[in-house]
Design a protein around this motif. Structure first.
Motif, PDB file in Angstrom:
ATOM      1  N   ARG A  75       0.853  -1.186   0.000  1.00  0.00           N
ATOM      2  CA  ARG A  75       0.000   0.000   0.000  1.00  0.00           C
ATOM      3  C   ARG A  75       0.892   1.240   0.000  1.00  0.00           C
ATOM      4  O   ARG A  75       1.899   1.274   0.716  1.00  0.00           O
ATOM      5  N   HIS A  78      -0.314   3.371   4.677  1.00  0.00           N
ATOM      6  CA  HIS A  78      -0.859   2.297   5.532  1.00  0.00           C
ATOM      7  C   HIS A  78      -0.313   0.924   5.135  1.00  0.00           C
ATOM      8  O   HIS A  78      -1.024  -0.075   5.189  1.00  0.00           O
ATOM      9  N   ARG A 115      -8.544  -3.951   9.958  1.00  0.00           N
ATOM     10  CA  ARG A 115      -7.088  -3.827   9.748  1.00  0.00           C
ATOM     11  C   ARG A 115      -6.616  -2.531  10.383  1.00  0.00           C
ATOM     12  O   ARG A 115      -7.138  -1.457  10.083  1.00  0.00           O
ATOM     13  N   VAL A 149     -13.585   3.267   6.968  1.00  0.00           N
ATOM     14  CA  VAL A 149     -12.128   3.335   6.806  1.00  0.00           C
ATOM     15  C   VAL A 149     -11.617   4.564   7.562  1.00  0.00           C
ATOM     16  O   VAL A 149     -11.480   5.647   6.994  1.00  0.00           O
ATOM     17  N   GLY A 150     -11.374   4.380   8.848  1.00  0.00           N
ATOM     18  CA  GLY A 150     -11.044   5.519   9.697  1.00  0.00           C
ATOM     19  C   GLY A 150      -9.627   5.497  10.225  1.00  0.00           C
ATOM     20  O   GLY A 150      -8.803   4.663   9.833  1.00  0.00           O
ATOM     21  N   ASN A 151      -9.356   6.421  11.126  1.00  0.00           N
ATOM     22  CA  ASN A 151      -8.055   6.555  11.773  1.00  0.00           C
ATOM     23  C   ASN A 151      -8.248   6.606  13.284  1.00  0.00           C
ATOM     24  O   ASN A 151      -9.374   6.702  13.768  1.00  0.00           O
ATOM     25  N   ALA A 161      -8.633  16.786  -1.019  1.00  0.00           N
ATOM     26  CA  ALA A 161      -7.935  15.584  -1.482  1.00  0.00           C
ATOM     27  C   ALA A 161      -6.807  15.900  -2.462  1.00  0.00           C
ATOM     28  O   ALA A 161      -5.844  15.137  -2.594  1.00  0.00           O
ATOM     29  N   PHE A 164      -3.327  15.431  -1.057  1.00  0.00           N
ATOM     30  CA  PHE A 164      -2.903  14.178  -0.415  1.00  0.00           C
ATOM     31  C   PHE A 164      -1.559  13.667  -0.930  1.00  0.00           C
ATOM     32  O   PHE A 164      -0.668  13.341  -0.153  1.00  0.00           O
ATOM     33  N   LEU A 357     -12.356  16.182   1.184  1.00  0.00           N
ATOM     34  CA  LEU A 357     -11.371  15.121   1.378  1.00  0.00           C
ATOM     35  C   LEU A 357     -12.054  13.773   1.134  1.00  0.00           C
ATOM     36  O   LEU A 357     -11.515  12.892   0.462  1.00  0.00           O
ATOM     37  N   ARG A 361     -11.375  10.831  -1.694  1.00  0.00           N
ATOM     38  CA  ARG A 361     -11.128   9.431  -1.307  1.00  0.00           C
ATOM     39  C   ARG A 361     -12.046   8.497  -2.085  1.00  0.00           C
ATOM     40  O   ARG A 361     -11.691   7.360  -2.366  1.00  0.00           O
ATOM     41  N   SER A 364     -10.096   7.521  -4.963  1.00  0.00           N
ATOM     42  CA  SER A 364      -8.743   6.964  -4.820  1.00  0.00           C
ATOM     43  C   SER A 364      -8.687   5.478  -4.460  1.00  0.00           C
ATOM     44  O   SER A 364      -7.788   4.760  -4.898  1.00  0.00           O
ATOM     45  N   TYR A 365      -9.635   5.009  -3.653  1.00  0.00           N
ATOM     46  CA  TYR A 365      -9.475   3.657  -3.115  1.00  0.00           C
ATOM     47  C   TYR A 365      -9.614   2.571  -4.176  1.00  0.00           C
ATOM     48  O   TYR A 365      -8.834   1.619  -4.198  1.00  0.00           O
ATOM     49  N   THR A 368      -6.488   2.630  -6.404  1.00  0.00           N
ATOM     50  CA  THR A 368      -5.269   2.039  -5.841  1.00  0.00           C
ATOM     51  C   THR A 368      -5.342   0.511  -5.861  1.00  0.00           C
ATOM     52  O   THR A 368      -4.354  -0.170  -6.081  1.00  0.00           O
ATOM     53  N   GLN A 369      -6.547  -0.054  -5.665  1.00  0.00           N
ATOM     54  CA  GLN A 369      -6.649  -1.530  -5.667  1.00  0.00           C
ATOM     55  C   GLN A 369      -6.349  -2.097  -7.048  1.00  0.00           C
ATOM     56  O   GLN A 369      -5.838  -3.213  -7.171  1.00  0.00           O
TER      57      GLN A 369
HETATM   58 FE1  HDE Z   1      -6.648   6.790   2.997  1.00  0.00          FE
HETATM   59  N1  HDE Z   1      -5.831   5.701   1.495  1.00  0.00           N
HETATM   60  N2  HDE Z   1      -6.590   8.433   1.828  1.00  0.00           N
HETATM   61  N3  HDE Z   1      -7.267   7.965   4.529  1.00  0.00           N
HETATM   62  N4  HDE Z   1      -6.628   5.223   4.200  1.00  0.00           N
HETATM   63  C1  HDE Z   1      -5.474   4.411   1.571  1.00  0.00           C
HETATM   64  O1  HDE Z   1      -5.996   2.785  -0.025  1.00  0.00           O
HETATM   65  C2  HDE Z   1      -6.448   8.418   0.483  1.00  0.00           C
HETATM   66  C3  HDE Z   1      -7.490   9.301   4.511  1.00  0.00           C
HETATM   67  C4  HDE Z   1      -7.120   5.154   5.468  1.00  0.00           C
HETATM   68  O2  HDE Z   1      -5.982  -1.054   6.045  1.00  0.00           O
HETATM   69  C5  HDE Z   1      -5.097   3.823   0.245  1.00  0.00           C
HETATM   70  O3  HDE Z   1      -6.054   0.525  -0.060  1.00  0.00           O
HETATM   71  C6  HDE Z   1      -6.639   9.735  -0.045  1.00  0.00           C
HETATM   72  C7  HDE Z   1      -8.197   9.731   5.686  1.00  0.00           C
HETATM   73  C8  HDE Z   1      -6.879   3.850   6.023  1.00  0.00           C
HETATM   74  O4  HDE Z   1      -6.083  -1.305   3.872  1.00  0.00           O
HETATM   75  C9  HDE Z   1      -5.317   4.983  -0.729  1.00  0.00           C
HETATM   76  C10 HDE Z   1      -6.891  10.530   1.036  1.00  0.00           C
HETATM   77  C11 HDE Z   1      -8.394   8.594   6.411  1.00  0.00           C
HETATM   78  C12 HDE Z   1      -6.219   3.145   5.026  1.00  0.00           C
HETATM   79  C13 HDE Z   1      -5.779   6.093   0.198  1.00  0.00           C
HETATM   80  C14 HDE Z   1      -6.873   9.704   2.196  1.00  0.00           C
HETATM   81  C15 HDE Z   1      -7.800   7.505   5.692  1.00  0.00           C
HETATM   82  C16 HDE Z   1      -6.084   4.029   3.897  1.00  0.00           C
HETATM   83  C17 HDE Z   1      -3.749   3.153   0.206  1.00  0.00           C
HETATM   84  C18 HDE Z   1      -7.133  12.027   1.050  1.00  0.00           C
HETATM   85  C19 HDE Z   1      -9.072   8.473   7.778  1.00  0.00           C
HETATM   86  C20 HDE Z   1      -5.695   1.736   5.118  1.00  0.00           C
HETATM   87  C21 HDE Z   1      -4.003   1.666   0.153  1.00  0.00           C
HETATM   88  C22 HDE Z   1      -8.217  12.429   0.269  1.00  0.00           C
HETATM   89  C23 HDE Z   1     -10.496   8.765   7.724  1.00  0.00           C
HETATM   90  C24 HDE Z   1      -6.746   0.734   4.742  1.00  0.00           C
HETATM   91  C25 HDE Z   1      -5.432   1.558   0.016  1.00  0.00           C
HETATM   92  C26 HDE Z   1      -6.223  -0.660   4.902  1.00  0.00           C
HETATM   93  C27 HDE Z   1      -5.500   3.663   2.694  1.00  0.00           C
HETATM   94  C28 HDE Z   1      -6.108   7.305  -0.255  1.00  0.00           C
HETATM   95  C29 HDE Z   1      -7.033  10.223   3.511  1.00  0.00           C
HETATM   96  C30 HDE Z   1      -7.813   6.177   6.215  1.00  0.00           C
HETATM   97  C31 HDE Z   1      -4.137   5.348  -1.594  1.00  0.00           C
HETATM   98  C32 HDE Z   1      -6.539  10.125  -1.501  1.00  0.00           C
HETATM   99  C33 HDE Z   1      -8.677  11.146   6.003  1.00  0.00           C
HETATM  100  C34 HDE Z   1      -7.253   3.361   7.420  1.00  0.00           C
HETATM  101  O5  HDE Z   1      -6.291   4.700  -1.669  1.00  0.00           O
END
Ligand code: HDE
Length: 718
Positions: A75, A78, A115, A149-151, A161, A164, A357, A361, A364-365, A368-369
């Motif tokens: 990834r 993460h 995860r 899909v949080g933090n 976004a 990012f 944002l 997202r 993006s997800y 990326t997959q």
């Molecule tokens: Fe993610 N983020 N993110 N992110 N994110 C990824 O997706 C992205 C953001 C978060 O355990 C990627 O499968 C953009 C916030 C988690 O597999 C990717 C932006 C939050 C995980 C991606 C954000 C997250 C990801 C990389 C800004 C909290 C791990 C691999 C717009 C709410 C999921 C993947 C796992 C993973 C993009 C910002 C949480 C690249 C473009 C805000 C927990 O797609």
């Protein structure tokens, strides 16, 4: 000769067999990936015993080719993580606000896969980096998959976004030399952060102890963005998602984090794995803050701004259900590595807002997959499959698993009987919330997004003195690793816009002074033709106030469940002291480990054999929550003046951890950590700042006081 078993020619049955699990048993014979039995897995096919290998060796080529392709791209963020299976159960029906079926019936258990991750480091990096933790939950609901899909922090660095890739490029290792791994303590990160005042609130969180959790099991989770709940009538409420850990919130201290990275870089993974293997299933309550649509503009920040949180004192968090993680993955790669989360995986009853944002997202997800998992069929990998059947006209693509029957792969059709039909609302089909939009098409940011400092100050004001000190130390550490003087000064100036004391203390550690008067904060996050006046961060809104929910120190600390306690014992250890301590700690749910001068086992004074969990030479205080030196003259003598034992006790003391000593061990502990002899002989158990000491006959009382200190986690007043 036995013939290979032919399973079935029925395609449906076959596709069911393409299920996740293959287990080798005593009668399994080795085969190629085409099912051909292999006689010799030791030698390649050669032209003569000493001759060259032959290209026609299809068995060798298949094996090596598969090996060569064993890794998929990690990834981009993460990359480092750990996963677990479990289930979610709601406390009551949420029908008044959402039609999501998994939130209706308290008897209903919905399977989940979670995860946890760090953000910046590579897949093999340390768990203990100072970083945000990902907290991604896949709910396999009866209406399809919902991914939250949080933090572990409720806000984010950037508001749009578009920024990012810049943020991630800045925080990851620098591109010319790929240094440093999994750290924000370097120039490019602070260069970017100091030019993006919108990141200030998030920086406060990342420099706090939230960024170095004791365990994944002891951290909160947040959906970050404002989402929507939509009920059966189509009415929408705004919702913020929270996860509240039932073990409470705890962190390590920075010096410990640095050491754990060397002692056990898998510390968080191992902790999660072991807790689940031991049957101590981690639990979180799902919390929601629900905000009626008509209240959208009642706050002094914008609900669509992901750098803001909704203080719990303004909108309380309702706890609506519980998640329990009760099963470790069978295979890390197949499950934890291949799981594909997407913030756009939602079910009827949940919907998005226009948070810019979140909107980014949503693109993006999936994108990326496609690169990471090699094509558009990643939803067919077992860990990603919904429990519901999939029927649509999407076809083909790399690694297609499903074997669709029939002539039609389009809609509408008559040749396929019109199948599959559209569901419609009555059949639980997804309907997007009909939000009214009447707008110009612009690249702009709302005026309501420019208060970057009020909530940063709210966070700071809400911390205990010790937490504030840890934040000052973290900023000082990180900025001292940043070699460019102007970046340091720029950051100190930004901090002074949040709080003068914070800025002054960091400045002092860096040998700087806070500018007086303050300089305007530079906003690099402005378009080329942007109006600097419009993009200038707004001054703090007074009064800022406090929100105690933001302080980990303020959270309840009433349990020692799953805390790891090391008992230092050697041959001749007193039976009463080892037995009582062990029994009482285990009864309260702690994990007890015996640390002895050597591996193997020890013999107690009464001649009992006790297994040793850690030999001193491979033990380290940072891997324990608390240490106790047991009684018994020969045992105590073995630790007295033992350099490693002394080091462990000293470190545990310096890391504010509870310590205990019984009987003869008291003087050894006192001399190791340099505290004055007192207390013993007074007839009372002494508790000197979390160092618990007493006579052998007081062992039960010592254990009780010690457990009280372990529940508190740290004794900060040393
Ligand atoms: Fe993610 N983020 N993110 N992110 N994110 C990824 O997706 C992205 C953001 C978060 O355990 C990627 O499968 C953009 C916030 C988690 O597999 C990717 C932006 C939050 C995980 C991606 C954000 C997250 C990801 C990389 C800004 C909290 C791990 C691999 C717009 C709410 C999921 C993947 C796992 C993973 C993009 C910002 C949480 C690249 C473009 C805000 C927990 O797609």
């Amino acid at each position: 000769m036995a013939k290979p078993t032919i399973v079935s020619t029925d395609l449906d049955e076959k596709s069911q067999r393409l299920d996740a699990h293959t287990e080798d048993s005593a009668d399994s014979l080795m085969t190629s990936n085409q099912g051909v039995r292999i006689n010799d897995d030791q030698n390649t096919l050669k032209a003569g015993e000493r001759g060259p290998s032959l290209l026609e060796d299809f068995i060798f080529r298949e094996k090596i080719t598969h090996f060569d392709h064993e890794r998929i791209p990690e990834r981009i963020v993460h990359a480092r993580g750990a996963g677990a299976h479990g289930y979610f159960q709601p406390y009551a029906s949420m029908a008044s606000v959402t039609r999501a079926q998994f939130l209706q019936d308290p008897a209903k258990k919905t399977p989940v896969f979670v995860r946890f991750s760090t953000v910046a480091g590579s897949r093999g990096s340390s768990d203990l980096a100072r970083d945000v933790r990902g907290f991604a939950v896949k709910f396999y609901t009866d209406e399809g998959n919902f991914d939250l899909v949080g933090n572990n922090m409720p806000v984010f660095f950037i508001q749009d976004a578009m920024k990012f890739p810049d943020l991630i490029h800045a925080v990851k290792a620098e591109p010319h030399n790929e240094i440093p791994q999994a750290q924000s303590a370097h120039d490019t990160f602070w260069d970017f952060a100091s030019l993006m005042p919108e990141s200030t609130h998030m920086l406060m969180w990342v420099m706090s102890d939230r960024a170095i959790p004791r365990s994944y099991r002891m951290m909160e989770g947040f959906g970050v963005h404002t989402f929507r709940f939509v009920n059966e009538k189509g009415e929408s409420h705004f919702v913020k998602f929270h996860w509240k850990p039932l073990l409470g919130m705890h962190s390590v201290v920075w010096d410990e984090a640095l050491q754990i990275s060397g002692q056990d870089p898998d510390f968080h993974r191992r902790d999660l794995w072991e807790a689940i293997e031991n049957g101590s299933f981690p639990e979180w309550e799902l919390g929601v803050q629900i905000i009626p649509e008509e209240d959208e503009h009642k706050f002094d920040f914008d609900l669509l701004d992901p750098t803001k949180l909704v203080p719990e004192e303004i909108v309380p968090v309702q706890r609506i259900g519980k998640m329990t993680l009760n099963r470790n993955p069978d295979n890390f790669f197949a499950e934890t590595e291949q799981v594909a989360f997407h913030v756009g995986h939602i079910v009827p009853g949940i919907d998005f807002t226009n948070d810019p944002l979140l909107q980014g997202r949503l693109f993006s997800y999936t994108d990326t997959q496609l690169i990471r998992l090699g094509g558009p069929n990643f939803h067919e990998i077992p860990i990603n499959r919904p429990l519901t059947e999939i029927h649509n006209n999407q076809r083909d693509g790399a690694m297609r698993q499903q074997i669709n029957r029939g002539r039609t792969s389009y809609h509408p059709n008559t040749l396929g009987g019109g199948c599959p039909m559209q569901a419609g609302r009555d059949m639980s089909g997804f309907i997007s919330h009909a939000e009214r939009i009447d707008a110009r098409k612009v690249r702009e940011r709302s005026d309501s997004f420019f208060d970057h400092f009020t909530q940063a100050a709210l966070f700071w004001n809400s911390q205990s003195d010790r937490e504030k000190q840890n934040i000052v130390d973290a900023f000082s550490f990180e900025l001292s690793k940043c070699e460019t003087p102007t970046i340091r000064s720029r950051m100190v100036n930004t901090l002074a816009h949040v709080d003068k004391i914070l800025a002054r203390q960091v400045a002092m550690n860096l040998g700087l002074t806070v500018p007086d008067p303050l300089e305007p904060v530079q906003n690099g996050g402005m378009p080329a033709d942007g109006d600097p006046a419009r993009y200038a961060p707004l001054p703090i809104k007074n009064p800022v106030g406090t929100s105690l929910a933001l302080s980990m120190d303020h959270a309840p600390k009433n349990s020692i469940k799953t805390r790891k306690v090391g008992l230092l014992a050697a041959d001749g250890v007193d039976d009463a002291s080892i037995d009582t301590l062990k029994k009482m700690l285990i009864a309260e749910g702690a994990v007890v480990k015996i640390i002895a001068p050597q591996a193997g086992h020890i013999t107690t004074s009464a001649g009992k054999t006790v297994a040793v969990d850690f030999a001193l030479f491979s033990a380290s205080s940072v891997l324990f929550d608390a240490l106790c030196l047991l009684d018994g003259s020969p045992s105590v003598a073995a630790f007295d003046l033992h350099p490693k034992a002394r080091l462990m006790l000293q470190e545990a003391y310096r890391h504010f951890k509870p310590l205990a000593a019984i009987g003869n061990a008291v003087t050894v502990l006192q001399s190791a950590i340099g505290i004055a002899a007192a207390g013993t002989g007074s007839g009372k158990v002494e508790n000197a700042k979390g160092v618990v000491m007493g006579e052998a006959k007081q062992v039960k009382e010592i254990a009780k006081v010690f457990m009280g200190e372990i529940a508190q986690h740290r004794h900060w007043n040393r």
